[in-house]
Design a protein around this motif. Structure first.
Motif, PDB file in Angstrom:
ATOM      1  N   ARG A  94      46.131  44.538  39.240  1.00  0.00           N
ATOM      2  CA  ARG A  94      46.443  45.460  38.139  1.00  0.00           C
ATOM      3  C   ARG A  94      47.288  44.828  37.055  1.00  0.00           C
ATOM      4  N   ALA A 103      47.998  42.710  33.721  1.00  0.00           N
ATOM      5  CA  ALA A 103      47.112  42.494  32.570  1.00  0.00           C
ATOM      6  C   ALA A 103      46.335  41.217  32.845  1.00  0.00           C
ATOM      7  N   ARG A 110      39.660  47.282  32.070  1.00  0.00           N
ATOM      8  CA  ARG A 110      40.385  47.569  33.316  1.00  0.00           C
ATOM      9  C   ARG A 110      39.574  47.047  34.492  1.00  0.00           C
ATOM     10  N   GLU A 136      39.290  48.137  37.396  1.00  0.00           N
ATOM     11  CA  GLU A 136      38.529  49.198  38.093  1.00  0.00           C
ATOM     12  C   GLU A 136      37.198  49.473  37.387  1.00  0.00           C
ATOM     13  N   ASP A 137      37.143  49.157  36.077  1.00  0.00           N
ATOM     14  CA  ASP A 137      35.885  49.426  35.350  1.00  0.00           C
ATOM     15  C   ASP A 137      34.879  48.297  35.531  1.00  0.00           C
TER      16      ASP A 137
END
Ligand code: BV8
Length: 244
Positions: free
Chosen positions: A34, A36, A45, A47-48
């Motif tokens: 998580r 940057a 992101r 998760e995307d």
């Protein structure tokens, strides 16, 4: 429980279950999940990217991201935390179980799973591809020989051999981990935000069965208030303090 009591509990424990997350590889220079993301992924992101929908929408982009991470992890080296976990496994032998959420292969390169204990990769591994038709898993070529998207020996496109959000974990690895944590005298949860399930639920099995849970993380996590002991340290230093 204070550090001395945690050290004594670990020394006395015959069955030790460990869960690691991206924080264990941070000191090898690998961005946590998580943080940057460096370079041109900063705007997306993780998760995307780590989802079947992202792969269906744009397989080239997803493969670019994974191939870049694969190249980076091969260039990285296991750090003190990886090496100390292999040392702990040598001490505990068959009573040692390491479940990792990491996909970088650094625990295996540090010798984990080869010192008498077990290593379970709960979320896959960047160095493998999976045939999208047959489901067969193959080692990927080295990054400099990797053509995207990679093809299996059967001639089908391969996807990363990674567990994406919304996908089931490998059943054998997950049930072995659940059993190890349920039976553990002591669980160590190191370098993870404890935010992603089912991995984040493993330490609760130890708690439910009367085992001791210790956490090593520079930050407070959702697990911190449930753990018997939570060491605000980086993984390498925290393990050095616990193993003494
Ligand atoms: C599942 C591989 C059943 C990818 C990863 C809605 C729909 C579908 C599913 C869900 C849903 N709602 C909830 C779920 C379940 C979901 C989930 O838990 N979501 C969360 C966000 C709420 N889980 C799943 O989808 C799992 N599958 O449930 O299947 C199912 C099926 C269908 C429908 C429903 C359920 C699959 C989860 C696996 C996803 N894949 N990784 C890739 O790597 O590209 S997850 C990824 O994030 C990591 O692998 C890891 O597991 C997870 C958490 O990351 P961390 O490792 O903890 O890293 P993070 O950056 O978060 O934290 C780093 C930590 O290190 C920090 O605490 C930091 O303080 C610390 N740190 C930093 N430096 C150091 C340090 N510590 C020590 N030393 C340092 N130096």
């Amino acid at each position: 429980m204070d550090l001395d009591q945690a050290r004594t509990a670990l020394a006395r424990a015959s069955r030790v279950a460990v869960l690691t997350g991206a924080g264990v590889s941070a000191e090898s220079g690998i961005p946590t999940f998580r943080d940057a993301q460096t370079g041109h992924w900063a705007r997306l992101r993780p998760e995307d990217l780590a989802s079947p929908a992202a792969y269906a929408r744009d397989p080239e982009m997803v493969w670019e991201w994974y191939a870049g991470r694969y190249r980076d992890v091969l260039a990285a080296q296991p750090n003190q935390a990886h090496l100390l976990l292999a040392q702990l496994e040598r001490r505990k032998g068959a009573g040692f179980f390491l479940a990792t959420q990491n996909v970088d292969g650094l625990h295996e390169r540090a010798g984990s799973g080869q010192q008498g204990g077990q290593l379970a990769e709960l979320h896959g591994n960047l160095s493998r591809g999976r045939d999208e038709v047959t489901g067969q898993v193959w080692p990927l070529p080295r990054p400099d020989e990797l053509r995207l998207p990679p093809q299996s020996p059967a001639g089908n496109r391969m996807r990363p051999d990674i567990v994406w959000f919304g996908e089931f974990l490998p059943p054998a690895a997950l049930s072995a981990a659940e059993q190890a944590f349920a039976q553990a005298d002591m669980a160590l949860v190191i370098g993870t935000s404890s935010a992603v399930y089912p991995a984040a639920g493993l330490a609760l099995l130890t708690l439910e069965n009367g085992g001791v849970v210790a956490e090593i993380n520079p930050e407070i996590t959702d697990l911190s208030r449930l753990a018997h002991f939570s060491l605000r340290e980086k993984a390498g230093q925290g393990l050095a303090a616990l193993l003494g």
